[in-house]
Design a protein around this motif. Structure first.
Motif, PDB file in Angstrom:
ATOM      1  N   ASP A   1       0.828  -1.209   0.000  1.00  0.00           N
ATOM      2  CA  ASP A   1       0.000   0.000   0.000  1.00  0.00           C
ATOM      3  C   ASP A   1       0.860   1.255   0.000  1.00  0.00           C
ATOM      4  N   ILE A   2       1.982   1.225   0.712  1.00  0.00           N
ATOM      5  CA  ILE A   2       2.870   2.391   0.741  1.00  0.00           C
ATOM      6  C   ILE A   2       3.467   2.635  -0.638  1.00  0.00           C
ATOM      7  N   ARG A   3       3.919   1.576  -1.298  1.00  0.00           N
ATOM      8  CA  ARG A   3       4.493   1.740  -2.643  1.00  0.00           C
ATOM      9  C   ARG A   3       3.435   2.203  -3.640  1.00  0.00           C
ATOM     10  N   ALA A   4       2.197   1.735  -3.474  1.00  0.00           N
ATOM     11  CA  ALA A   4       1.128   2.152  -4.382  1.00  0.00           C
ATOM     12  C   ALA A   4       0.878   3.650  -4.288  1.00  0.00           C
ATOM     13  N   VAL A   5       0.975   4.211  -3.087  1.00  0.00           N
ATOM     14  CA  VAL A   5       0.790   5.652  -2.925  1.00  0.00           C
ATOM     15  C   VAL A   5       1.934   6.409  -3.595  1.00  0.00           C
ATOM     16  N   PHE A   6       3.178   5.926  -3.448  1.00  0.00           N
ATOM     17  CA  PHE A   6       4.314   6.601  -4.080  1.00  0.00           C
ATOM     18  C   PHE A   6       4.289   6.467  -5.606  1.00  0.00           C
ATOM     19  N   ASN A   7       3.586   5.489  -6.105  1.00  0.00           N
ATOM     20  CA  ASN A   7       3.441   5.353  -7.558  1.00  0.00           C
ATOM     21  C   ASN A   7       2.191   6.057  -8.078  1.00  0.00           C
ATOM     22  N   GLY A   8       1.454   6.717  -7.192  1.00  0.00           N
ATOM     23  CA  GLY A   8       0.218   7.392  -7.575  1.00  0.00           C
ATOM     24  C   GLY A   8       0.435   8.844  -7.942  1.00  0.00           C
ATOM     25  N   PRO A   9      -0.643   9.639  -7.919  1.00  0.00           N
ATOM     26  CA  PRO A   9      -0.556  11.050  -8.330  1.00  0.00           C
ATOM     27  C   PRO A   9       0.199  11.899  -7.312  1.00  0.00           C
ATOM     28  N   TYR A  10       0.803  12.980  -7.815  1.00  0.00           N
ATOM     29  CA  TYR A  10       1.525  13.926  -6.973  1.00  0.00           C
ATOM     30  C   TYR A  10       0.571  15.021  -6.494  1.00  0.00           C
ATOM     31  N   ALA A  11       0.975  15.693  -5.424  1.00  0.00           N
ATOM     32  CA  ALA A  11       0.226  16.847  -4.925  1.00  0.00           C
ATOM     33  C   ALA A  11       0.874  18.124  -5.444  1.00  0.00           C
ATOM     34  N   HIS A  12       0.060  19.164  -5.574  1.00  0.00           N
ATOM     35  CA  HIS A  12       0.538  20.433  -6.132  1.00  0.00           C
ATOM     36  C   HIS A  12       0.007  21.580  -5.282  1.00  0.00           C
ATOM     37  N   LYS A  13       0.849  22.589  -5.057  1.00  0.00           N
ATOM     38  CA  LYS A  13       0.454  23.776  -4.312  1.00  0.00           C
ATOM     39  C   LYS A  13       1.008  24.996  -5.034  1.00  0.00           C
ATOM     40  N   GLU A  14       0.126  25.949  -5.337  1.00  0.00           N
ATOM     41  CA  GLU A  14       0.525  27.130  -6.094  1.00  0.00           C
ATOM     42  C   GLU A  14       1.488  28.015  -5.316  1.00  0.00           C
ATOM     43  N   GLY A  15       1.323  28.056  -4.003  1.00  0.00           N
ATOM     44  CA  GLY A  15       2.185  28.902  -3.187  1.00  0.00           C
ATOM     45  C   GLY A  15       2.025  28.563  -1.719  1.00  0.00           C
ATOM     46  N   PRO A  16       2.796  29.221  -0.848  1.00  0.00           N
ATOM     47  CA  PRO A  16       2.740  28.910   0.585  1.00  0.00           C
ATOM     48  C   PRO A  16       1.359  29.090   1.200  1.00  0.00           C
ATOM     49  N   ASP A  17       0.541  30.011   0.674  1.00  0.00           N
ATOM     50  CA  ASP A  17      -0.769  30.283   1.253  1.00  0.00           C
ATOM     51  C   ASP A  17      -1.878  29.463   0.609  1.00  0.00           C
ATOM     52  N   HIS A  18      -1.535  28.548  -0.260  1.00  0.00           N
ATOM     53  CA  HIS A  18      -2.539  27.743  -0.946  1.00  0.00           C
ATOM     54  C   HIS A  18      -2.597  26.337  -0.336  1.00  0.00           C
ATOM     55  N   ARG A  19      -3.602  25.586  -0.762  1.00  0.00           N
ATOM     56  CA  ARG A  19      -3.771  24.213  -0.297  1.00  0.00           C
ATOM     57  C   ARG A  19      -3.222  23.237  -1.337  1.00  0.00           C
ATOM     58  N   TRP A  20      -2.894  22.041  -0.842  1.00  0.00           N
ATOM     59  CA  TRP A  20      -2.417  20.994  -1.735  1.00  0.00           C
ATOM     60  C   TRP A  20      -3.598  20.416  -2.514  1.00  0.00           C
ATOM     61  N   VAL A  21      -3.416  20.291  -3.824  1.00  0.00           N
ATOM     62  CA  VAL A  21      -4.424  19.679  -4.689  1.00  0.00           C
ATOM     63  C   VAL A  21      -3.719  18.640  -5.556  1.00  0.00           C
ATOM     64  N   GLU A  22      -4.483  17.844  -6.268  1.00  0.00           N
ATOM     65  CA  GLU A  22      -3.887  16.831  -7.133  1.00  0.00           C
ATOM     66  C   GLU A  22      -3.263  17.479  -8.366  1.00  0.00           C
ATOM     67  N   TYR A  23      -2.041  17.058  -8.673  1.00  0.00           N
ATOM     68  CA  TYR A  23      -1.352  17.576  -9.853  1.00  0.00           C
ATOM     69  C   TYR A  23      -1.891  16.875 -11.097  1.00  0.00           C
ATOM     70  N   GLU A  24      -2.324  17.664 -12.069  1.00  0.00           N
ATOM     71  CA  GLU A  24      -2.928  17.113 -13.282  1.00  0.00           C
ATOM     72  C   GLU A  24      -2.139  17.459 -14.535  1.00  0.00           C
ATOM     73  N   GLY A  25      -0.948  18.008 -14.375  1.00  0.00           N
ATOM     74  CA  GLY A  25      -0.139  18.366 -15.534  1.00  0.00           C
ATOM     75  C   GLY A  25       0.696  17.197 -16.034  1.00  0.00           C
ATOM     76  N   ARG A  26       1.620  17.515 -16.932  1.00  0.00           N
ATOM     77  CA  ARG A  26       2.481  16.497 -17.520  1.00  0.00           C
ATOM     78  C   ARG A  26       3.582  16.126 -16.538  1.00  0.00           C
ATOM     79  N   ILE A  27       3.839  14.833 -16.410  1.00  0.00           N
ATOM     80  CA  ILE A  27       4.880  14.325 -15.523  1.00  0.00           C
ATOM     81  C   ILE A  27       6.127  14.051 -16.357  1.00  0.00           C
ATOM     82  N   PRO A  28       7.272  14.625 -15.996  1.00  0.00           N
ATOM     83  CA  PRO A  28       8.482  14.449 -16.812  1.00  0.00           C
ATOM     84  C   PRO A  28       9.016  13.020 -16.728  1.00  0.00           C
TER      85      PRO A  28
END
Length: 724
Positions: free
Chosen positions: A305-332
């Motif tokens: 289960d731990i490895r499955a989370v690390f292989n899943g989607p990344y979190a994204h935050k626009e700035g220090p005052d924002h909340r973490w959301v799911e990253y939906e852009g291109r993954i390098p």
């Protein structure tokens, strides 16, 4: 055991203690080497080489590491570097210092030698503060440590140092409170292989940190990982981790309205090995951060289960005052967090070969969007509304007659150890049974370290007071009957036909009885109906308190009290109120009435609805009328006068004894003897201090302060009933 090296060794039953009589040991670091048969204890200003088989033997050698009149050196790091050397670090009076120690000889005549030419700064390897949460692990001659880099503990980081020359690559996490690590408290670190390719080997570490979601501050528990072959970036993140990823660990109880009760502060982690080295079972202890609701919980996670989370989607935050959301852009490419390996891409041999966009992505996206949840969806063990919290955990896998069980040993902040077994029933529900709660140290000192040896069948418990060695199997505590041994449900113990003894799977005894899953003595023992019931006679004085003590040997038993009044064959269940209270130690009657006299039966009802009588107490109440009763006149006037005088004197002595402040009859008699001696004799040979003490005792007696000592009152009441 003799006093040596300012230490005291005690051995009591199945517990051996290694104590310090002065300023405490502060047993914070333990290094158990079962292969070489040695136990190293890192304490205050010293490192001790102990015999893991018996702590009651004095340490063979003691090495004094640091001397300071005002401060101390608390040893926090102890790791095997090779077969002959140990790497050790201490706080060094707020100047961390590390060095290698050479160990020669066997455990009986071992010698510790400090290699002074290897002394070096322990900054970023060892904390400044002896009480600060910290973790380290040494693997492949590299030291991985999670600690603070400054005296105040603000800059927390996970680092790698040492290593075989010339590959000594020092590396650390990036200084980014908003994205990487913020005021972390590191708990544990473990090297775990992800695949059969050694290039994929990683180090997983566990910690809790402060997290900001906009303006909301909270404390969250994390699991993170880095690649062992990470050497940092080329142009960005130089000497920084380029494979660092972290995810949230969740341990909560689902609520009826979708609102979960979270245990969000990680306290300890233990990895239980399985047949597959890549997939140990992760046991973790959590506590609550709420000041209103105090509790502790144990959650279990799988590496899959731990490895499955690390292989899943990344979190994204626009700035220090924002909340973490799911990253939906291109993954390098290659995927950020992947270890460099020729297997995946021959062009990428080290992390310095990563494209710049991969390094930039990992710098601002180290958090995974999904969280890691426990295997059962909820904690396997909780403790709420108690006066302690769970702080440490070790787990042992035990083979019993009806299957295999995991036994948890949980340390607390009051110096006690809970022994808990996890039982899976036929409907796949899990039952957690508390087998024993042991107060290891006399003073309620928090547990600082906990190690288990399945080979030696011993548990090593460290605290400020010292180090304790506790046997994993303490079968003698479960009584001398088959039913009591079966009801204990301890996988370590079984009834062998004569006593409750250690269960050995290889032994073949037809008389052996054990039932962990059900704990039903009716199916295992033939002598359940012939068990001997203990009987007692107890005297109590009206309007005084008394305790009918009855403590079951089974931790799962529910006690019921019944009463049979004089002249009646019918027994009725005792009703509890403010005067009659059911306590853990028995039935407490705060103020005895004459109607309380009778026979009290203590019955234990087990989880299998098996009931058995533990105790029968005949309570006799000495009423106020009996105390005030006068002596009957006698035909012989002289004899009657003498008898009346003797009775009045005995009555006065009785009242005086009842109102005395002494806790035992011996103290009262000694004081009475001193009081009746002539004044000239009483003062002879006594110093002013002692004579003043006697005078104070007389004053306290004259004030007639009444100390309610049940044993003393019962004995006086018995004497009065005999001589009246």
């Amino acid at each position: 055991c003799q006093w040596r090296y300012l230490l005291m060794c005690l051995s009591v039953g199945s517990v051996s203690l290694f104590l310090s009589p002065s300023n405490g040991l502060h047993s914070q670091s333990l290094l158990l080497d079962e292969e070489r048969g040695r136990l190293l204890l890192g304490a205050r200003d010293h490192i001790y080489l102990l015999d893991p088989d018996n702590l009651a033997e004095s340490p063979t050698k003691v090495w004094y590491m640091y001397a300071c009149l005002e401060c101390a050196n608390f040893i926090r790091v102890l790791h095997n570097y090779n077969r002959t050397h140990v790497y050790a670090c201490g706080t060094g009076a707020f100047h961390p210092t590390c060095a290698f120690i050479e160990i020669t000889g066997h455990k009986k005549d071992g010698v510790l030698k400090l290699l002074s030419n290897t002394e070096e700064s322990g900054r970023l390897k060892c904390p400044f503060d002896p009480l600060q949460p910290f973790t380290s692990v040494l693997t492949d001659q590299y030291l991985y440590a999670g600690t603070s880099s400054d005296f105040l503990g603000k800059d927390t980081t996970f680092t790698r140092s040492l290593g075989p020359p010339p590959d000594q690559h020092y590396i650390r996490t990036d200084i980014s409170e908003d994205y990487w690590i913020n005021e972390a408290r590191f708990i544990a670190a473990h090297p775990i292989a992800d695949t059969y390719n050694p290039d994929d080997d990683k180090v997983y570490f566990f910690f809790r940190e402060v997290s900001w979601e906009g303006n909301d501050k909270s404390i969250l528990s994390r699991v993170a990982r880095v690649c062992k072959n990470d050497v940092g970036g080329l142009r960005s993140l130089t000497n920084k981790w380029t494979t660092f990823l972290k995810a949230r660990l969740v341990c909560s109880i689902p609520g009826p309205d979708g609102v979960d009760t979270h245990f969000d502060q990680l306290q300890d982690v233990f990895l239980l090995p399985t047949r597959d080295d890549k997939n140990p079972i992760v046991y973790a202890v959590f506590t609550t951060s709420s000041s209103i609701f105090r509790g502790s919980a144990v959650c279990v996670y799988s590496m899959a289960d731990i490895r499955a989370v690390f292989n899943g989607p990344y979190a994204h935050k626009e700035g220090p005052d924002h909340r973490w959301v799911e990253y939906e852009g291109r993954i390098p490419y290659p995927r950020p967090g992947t270890c460099p390996s020729k297997t995946y891409d021959p062009r990428i041999r080290t992390t310095k070969d990563f494209p710049d966009e991969v390094v930039r992505f990992i710098r601002f996206h180290p958090l995974m969007y999904r969280s890691v949840y426990p295997l059962t969806g909820r904690p396997v063990f909780t403790r709420v509304k108690v006066d302690y919290t769970l702080t440490h955990i070790v787990v042992d896998r035990v083979l019993a007659d009806d299957g295999q069980y995991e036994v948890m040993f949980l340390g607390t902040d009051v110096g006690s150890i809970l022994k808990v077994v996890s039982i899976t029933q036929e409907n796949w529900s899990t039952e957690e049974v508390v087998l024993e709660e042991l107060q290891v140290f006399q003073n309620p000192s928090p547990i600082l370290s906990l190690e288990i040896s399945s080979k030696q069948q011993q548990l090593y418990v460290g605290s400020r007071e010292g180090l304790a060695q506790v046997s994993l199997s303490r079968c003698h505590l479960y009584g001398q009957a088959c039913a009591e041994c079966c009801l204990a449900r301890d996988p370590y113990c079984a009834w062998d036909g004569h006593t409750c003894a250690r269960y050995i799977p290889a032994s073949k005894r037809r008389a052996r009885r054990q039932d962990i899953k059900n704990g039903d003595p009716a199916m295992q023992c033939w002598d359940t109906e012939d068990s001997i019931v203990e009987e007692k006679i107890l005297f109590g004085v009206q309007s005084n308190s008394t305790l009918l003590e009855c403590i079951p040997k089974s931790q799962q038993a529910r006690i019921r009290w019944y009463m049979q009044r004089p002249g009646s064959e019918r027994r009725e269940e005792v009703r509890f109120d403010d005067r009659v209270i059911h306590t853990e130690r028995g039935l407490l009657i705060r103020s005895l009435h004459a109607s309380d006299a009778g026979v009290y039966i203590c019955v234990a009802q087990e989880h299998t609805h098996f009931t058995h009588t533990l105790l029968r107490v005949t309570l006799q109440v000495v009423t106020n009328g009996q105390l005030d009763r006068k002596a009957k006149p006698s035909d012989d006037s002289a004899g009657g006068l003498h008898h009346g005088t003797e009775s009045r004197q005995r009555y006065k002595d009785y009242l005086r004894a009842m109102s005395s402040p002494f806790s035992s009859l011996e103290e009262y008699c000694d004081a009475l003897w001193l009081d009746k001696r002539p004044l000239r004799v009483r003062g002879r040979g006594l110093g002013n201090g002692k004579w003043k003490h006697i005078q104070e005792m007389k004053k306290s007696r004259n004030r007639r302060h009444h100390r309610e000592n049940p044993l003393f009152l019962k004995f006086i009441a018995y004497l009065y009933s005999v001589h009246r």
